[in-house]
Structures are given as structure tokens and as C-alpha cells.
Design a protein around this motif. Sequence first.
Motif, PDB file in Angstrom:
ATOM      1  N   MET A 190       2.084  64.630 -13.361  1.00  0.00           N
ATOM      2  CA  MET A 190       1.106  65.397 -12.647  1.00  0.00           C
ATOM      3  C   MET A 190       0.455  64.686 -11.492  1.00  0.00           C
ATOM      4  O   MET A 190       0.231  63.367 -11.730  1.00  0.00           O
ATOM      5  N   GLU A 191       0.490  65.055 -10.312  1.00  0.00           N
ATOM      6  CA  GLU A 191       0.020  64.273  -9.268  1.00  0.00           C
ATOM      7  C   GLU A 191      -0.891  65.145  -8.218  1.00  0.00           C
ATOM      8  O   GLU A 191      -0.488  66.127  -7.975  1.00  0.00           O
ATOM      9  N   ARG A 192      -2.047  64.519  -7.897  1.00  0.00           N
ATOM     10  CA  ARG A 192      -3.043  65.113  -7.167  1.00  0.00           C
ATOM     11  C   ARG A 192      -2.991  64.734  -5.777  1.00  0.00           C
ATOM     12  O   ARG A 192      -2.725  63.510  -5.421  1.00  0.00           O
ATOM     13  N   ARG A 193      -2.701  65.695  -4.846  1.00  0.00           N
ATOM     14  CA  ARG A 193      -2.587  65.475  -3.392  1.00  0.00           C
ATOM     15  C   ARG A 193      -3.531  66.353  -2.634  1.00  0.00           C
ATOM     16  O   ARG A 193      -3.987  67.571  -2.942  1.00  0.00           O
ATOM     17  N   SER A 194      -3.910  65.984  -1.613  1.00  0.00           N
ATOM     18  CA  SER A 194      -4.750  66.690  -0.495  1.00  0.00           C
ATOM     19  C   SER A 194      -3.963  67.192   0.638  1.00  0.00           C
ATOM     20  O   SER A 194      -3.038  66.318   1.161  1.00  0.00           O
ATOM     21  N   LEU A 195      -4.166  68.528   0.838  1.00  0.00           N
ATOM     22  CA  LEU A 195      -3.516  69.106   1.999  1.00  0.00           C
ATOM     23  C   LEU A 195      -4.404  68.877   3.228  1.00  0.00           C
ATOM     24  O   LEU A 195      -4.154  69.662   4.272  1.00  0.00           O
ATOM     25  N   GLY A 196      -5.467  68.231   3.342  1.00  0.00           N
ATOM     26  CA  GLY A 196      -6.356  67.961   4.556  1.00  0.00           C
ATOM     27  C   GLY A 196      -7.533  68.829   4.400  1.00  0.00           C
ATOM     28  O   GLY A 196      -7.959  69.497   3.495  1.00  0.00           O
ATOM     29  N   GLU A 197      -8.420  68.895   5.520  1.00  0.00           N
ATOM     30  CA  GLU A 197      -9.696  69.669   5.447  1.00  0.00           C
ATOM     31  C   GLU A 197      -9.144  71.125   5.805  1.00  0.00           C
ATOM     32  O   GLU A 197      -8.299  71.414   6.810  1.00  0.00           O
ATOM     33  N   GLY A 198      -9.756  71.942   4.993  1.00  0.00           N
ATOM     34  CA  GLY A 198      -9.968  73.345   5.412  1.00  0.00           C
ATOM     35  C   GLY A 198     -11.236  73.817   5.900  1.00  0.00           C
ATOM     36  O   GLY A 198     -12.268  73.073   6.000  1.00  0.00           O
ATOM     37  N   SER A 199     -11.540  75.208   5.947  1.00  0.00           N
ATOM     38  CA  SER A 199     -12.770  75.542   6.350  1.00  0.00           C
ATOM     39  C   SER A 199     -13.891  75.529   5.481  1.00  0.00           C
ATOM     40  O   SER A 199     -14.918  75.363   5.820  1.00  0.00           O
ATOM     41  N   LYS A 200     -13.356  75.456   4.009  1.00  0.00           N
ATOM     42  CA  LYS A 200     -14.393  75.216   3.202  1.00  0.00           C
ATOM     43  C   LYS A 200     -14.417  73.683   2.682  1.00  0.00           C
ATOM     44  O   LYS A 200     -14.855  73.403   1.530  1.00  0.00           O
ATOM     45  N   GLY A 201     -13.787  72.722   3.392  1.00  0.00           N
ATOM     46  CA  GLY A 201     -13.817  71.040   2.979  1.00  0.00           C
ATOM     47  C   GLY A 201     -12.342  71.023   2.552  1.00  0.00           C
ATOM     48  O   GLY A 201     -11.389  71.492   3.087  1.00  0.00           O
ATOM     49  N   GLN A 202     -12.300  69.847   1.907  1.00  0.00           N
ATOM     50  CA  GLN A 202     -10.965  69.201   1.461  1.00  0.00           C
ATOM     51  C   GLN A 202     -10.085  70.118   0.416  1.00  0.00           C
ATOM     52  O   GLN A 202     -10.967  70.838  -0.329  1.00  0.00           O
ATOM     53  N   ARG A 203      -8.784  70.307   0.684  1.00  0.00           N
ATOM     54  CA  ARG A 203      -8.047  71.120  -0.111  1.00  0.00           C
ATOM     55  C   ARG A 203      -7.346  70.274  -0.845  1.00  0.00           C
ATOM     56  O   ARG A 203      -6.507  69.537  -0.376  1.00  0.00           O
ATOM     57  N   CYS A 204      -7.461  70.115  -2.317  1.00  0.00           N
ATOM     58  CA  CYS A 204      -6.710  69.415  -3.234  1.00  0.00           C
ATOM     59  C   CYS A 204      -6.092  70.226  -4.136  1.00  0.00           C
ATOM     60  O   CYS A 204      -6.348  71.197  -4.464  1.00  0.00           O
ATOM     61  N   TYR A 205      -4.788  69.755  -4.598  1.00  0.00           N
ATOM     62  CA  TYR A 205      -4.028  70.664  -5.418  1.00  0.00           C
ATOM     63  C   TYR A 205      -3.316  69.367  -6.460  1.00  0.00           C
ATOM     64  O   TYR A 205      -3.067  68.377  -5.913  1.00  0.00           O
ATOM     65  N   ASP A 206      -3.068  70.047  -7.758  1.00  0.00           N
ATOM     66  CA  ASP A 206      -2.215  69.171  -8.827  1.00  0.00           C
ATOM     67  C   ASP A 206      -0.781  69.614  -8.629  1.00  0.00           C
ATOM     68  O   ASP A 206      -0.552  70.949  -8.426  1.00  0.00           O
ATOM     69  N   TRP A 207       0.347  68.730  -8.530  1.00  0.00           N
ATOM     70  CA  TRP A 207       1.546  69.109  -8.444  1.00  0.00           C
ATOM     71  C   TRP A 207       2.506  68.522  -9.543  1.00  0.00           C
ATOM     72  O   TRP A 207       2.151  67.338 -10.022  1.00  0.00           O
ATOM     73  N   THR A 208       3.359  69.411 -10.166  1.00  0.00           N
ATOM     74  CA  THR A 208       4.453  68.656 -11.007  1.00  0.00           C
ATOM     75  C   THR A 208       5.613  69.365 -10.917  1.00  0.00           C
ATOM     76  O   THR A 208       5.778  70.638 -10.119  1.00  0.00           O
ATOM     77  N   TRP A 209       6.591  68.742 -11.167  1.00  0.00           N
ATOM     78  CA  TRP A 209       8.275  69.032 -10.844  1.00  0.00           C
ATOM     79  C   TRP A 209       8.731  68.930 -12.186  1.00  0.00           C
ATOM     80  O   TRP A 209       8.873  68.037 -12.926  1.00  0.00           O
ATOM     81  N   PHE A 210       9.499  70.009 -12.378  1.00  0.00           N
ATOM     82  CA  PHE A 210      10.520  69.996 -13.654  1.00  0.00           C
ATOM     83  C   PHE A 210      11.899  70.316 -13.415  1.00  0.00           C
ATOM     84  O   PHE A 210      12.311  71.015 -12.399  1.00  0.00           O
ATOM     85  N   ASP A 211      12.891  69.584 -14.058  1.00  0.00           N
ATOM     86  CA  ASP A 211      14.314  70.112 -13.930  1.00  0.00           C
ATOM     87  C   ASP A 211      14.271  71.210 -14.689  1.00  0.00           C
ATOM     88  O   ASP A 211      13.832  71.311 -15.981  1.00  0.00           O
ATOM     89  N   VAL A 212      15.140  72.259 -14.460  1.00  0.00           N
ATOM     90  CA  VAL A 212      15.299  73.619 -15.044  1.00  0.00           C
ATOM     91  C   VAL A 212      16.874  73.767 -15.124  1.00  0.00           C
ATOM     92  O   VAL A 212      17.417  73.310 -14.254  1.00  0.00           O
ATOM     93  N   THR A 213      17.137  74.688 -16.179  1.00  0.00           N
ATOM     94  CA  THR A 213      18.462  75.085 -16.302  1.00  0.00           C
ATOM     95  C   THR A 213      18.322  76.824 -16.190  1.00  0.00           C
ATOM     96  O   THR A 213      17.640  77.378 -16.729  1.00  0.00           O
TER      97      THR A 213
END
Length: 61
Positions: A1-24
Motif C-alpha cells: 500500500m502506498e499513501r499519495r496526496s492529490l493536492g489541496e482541496g476545499s478542506k485541506g490536503q486530500r490523501c489516499y491509500d492506494w494498492t494494486w492487485f493482479d486478478v484473474t
Amino acid sequence: MERRSLGEGSKGQRCYDWTWFDVTLSGRQPADGFAHHLLVRRSTDSIIGNNKAASMRISCA
């Protein structure tokens, strides 16, 4: 999992956790040179009830 910021929003910094899975995917083969993946994004501050909200997207890469 990796935490990334998408920049400033109207209520401050917008941060999200991202993860990526291979699926069948049953009965579905990706084209040559491609694969199926599941990309999951979870807000670090958006709480619905007692659970964190998550959005999911399926993409080919």
C-alpha cells in the motif's frame, strides 16, 4: 500500500491509500501483452459509519 496526496482541496490536503492487485477474471483473457488488475483507493479521512470508504476500479495495463 502506498499513501499519495492529490493536492489541496476545499478542506485541506486530500490523501489516499492506494494498492494494486493482479486478478484473474473467469472466462476473460487479456490481450497479448496486457493483464487484468484491481486498483483500490481508500481515503485516509473519509469515514462512513465506523468504516473507511474505498472505491475500486478495474483497469487493463
